[in-house]
Design an enzyme around this catalytic site. Structure first.
Site, PDB file in Angstrom:
ATOM      1  N   ILE A  68       0.892  -1.162   0.000  1.00 28.77           N
ATOM      2  CA  ILE A  68       0.000   0.000   0.000  1.00 28.77           C
ATOM      3  C   ILE A  68       0.932   1.215   0.000  1.00 28.77           C
ATOM      4  O   ILE A  68       1.854   1.315   0.814  1.00 28.77           O
ATOM      5  CB  ILE A  68      -0.944   0.002   1.220  1.00 28.77           C
ATOM      6  CG1 ILE A  68      -1.829   1.264   1.224  1.00 28.77           C
ATOM      7  CG2 ILE A  68      -0.212  -0.136   2.540  1.00 28.77           C
ATOM      8  CD1 ILE A  68      -2.932   1.223   2.295  1.00 28.77           C
ATOM      9  N   SER A  69       0.728   2.112  -0.963  1.00 26.55           N
ATOM     10  CA  SER A  69       1.627   3.260  -1.118  1.00 26.55           C
ATOM     11  C   SER A  69       1.551   4.183   0.092  1.00 26.55           C
ATOM     12  O   SER A  69       0.549   4.225   0.807  1.00 26.55           O
ATOM     13  CB  SER A  69       1.249   4.056  -2.370  1.00 26.55           C
ATOM     14  OG  SER A  69       1.444   3.297  -3.532  1.00 26.55           O
ATOM     15  N   GLN A  70       2.631   4.949   0.290  1.00 30.93           N
ATOM     16  CA  GLN A  70       2.592   5.924   1.377  1.00 30.93           C
ATOM     17  C   GLN A  70       1.562   6.997   1.041  1.00 30.93           C
ATOM     18  O   GLN A  70       1.370   7.360  -0.126  1.00 30.93           O
ATOM     19  CB  GLN A  70       3.966   6.530   1.612  1.00 30.93           C
ATOM     20  CG  GLN A  70       4.529   7.358   0.506  1.00 30.93           C
ATOM     21  CD  GLN A  70       6.014   7.628   0.728  1.00 30.93           C
ATOM     22  OE1 GLN A  70       6.855   6.812   0.367  1.00 30.93           O
ATOM     23  NE2 GLN A  70       6.325   8.771   1.311  1.00 30.93           N
TER      24      GLN A  70
END
Length: 219
Positions: free
Chosen positions: A65-67
């Site tokens: 999950i991207s920042q």
């Protein structure tokens, strides 16, 4: 929830939004969407207590999950309007699609991993996000049956902006995609389709998992 819990939660949310602004997420509508959609339900297990930190985290199927700041910057780069129909390639946890759902009319999100699509779909239903359609498919070919799209967001890195996706972009449409070799730092590119062709704009360095053709083993 006690008064202390509520106060702590509000403080974490304030710090979260401050971190987004400090990284360049300044669009008010994007910040409002990210305030409205809690990241916590999209992160499970060991890393659940790090949901409000501005960092990428591992999820199932070897994905991440991207920042939040990157989610915000990519969303901001799309220049969304409330009437837009959006295609997201790479559902992952579902967090990015949930943010998009607050800003667009309809979101189609596709992933090669059936498990990720199933789990994200359950969260969408739990949050009553009725304008998202999640599909298990090879995202490198887009969704021809639903094309054309006003906006396309690719959350995995390609060596070049994929031709099948560019073909599904409306005139005046925008695609945001990380471009580069998977073992190097990639560039986030904004592609705008005009009457006379495609305009490419380099936005910032990023690092994403590679865009892979075919379905996952669970797909």
């Amino acid at each position: 929830m006690t008064g202390n819990d509520a106060s702590s939660d509000a403080e974490r949310k304030m710090q979260f939004l401050f971190a987004l602004r400090s990284k360049g997420v300044t669009d008010t509508s994007v910040l409002t969407a990210m305030e409205r959609i809690d990241r916590a339900p999209f992160i499970r297990g060991y890393f659940a207590d790090r949901a409000y930190e501005d960092m990428p985290l591992p999820i199932a199927c070897g994905q991440t999950i991207s920042q939040p700041s990157v989610v915000g910057l990519m969303t901001q780069a799309l220049r969304l309007s409330p009437r837009d129909k959006v295609l997201e390639v790479g559902t992952g946890s579902g967090y990015q699609a949930a943010i998009l759902s607050q800003l667009a009319r309809r979101v189609y999100t596709v992933d090669r991993h059936k498990r990720l699509v199933r789990e994200a779909g359950a969260i969408f239903r739990q949050l009553d996000l009725t304008n998202i359609t999640a599909v298990t498919a090879d995202g490198s070919f887009g969704l021809p049956d639903q094309a054309p799209f006003d906006r396309i967001l690719v959350t995995a890195a390609a060596e070049d902006p994929p031709g099948p996706l560019l073909a599904q972009l409306k005139i005046g449409g925008i695609m945001v995609v990380p471009v580069g070799q998977s073992d190097t730092v990639q560039s986030l590119i904004r592609v705008t389709r005009g009457e006379g062709g495609l305009d490419y704009e380099e936005l910032r360095p990023v690092r994403f998992v590679p865009l892979v053709e075919g379905l996952g083993r669970d797909g």
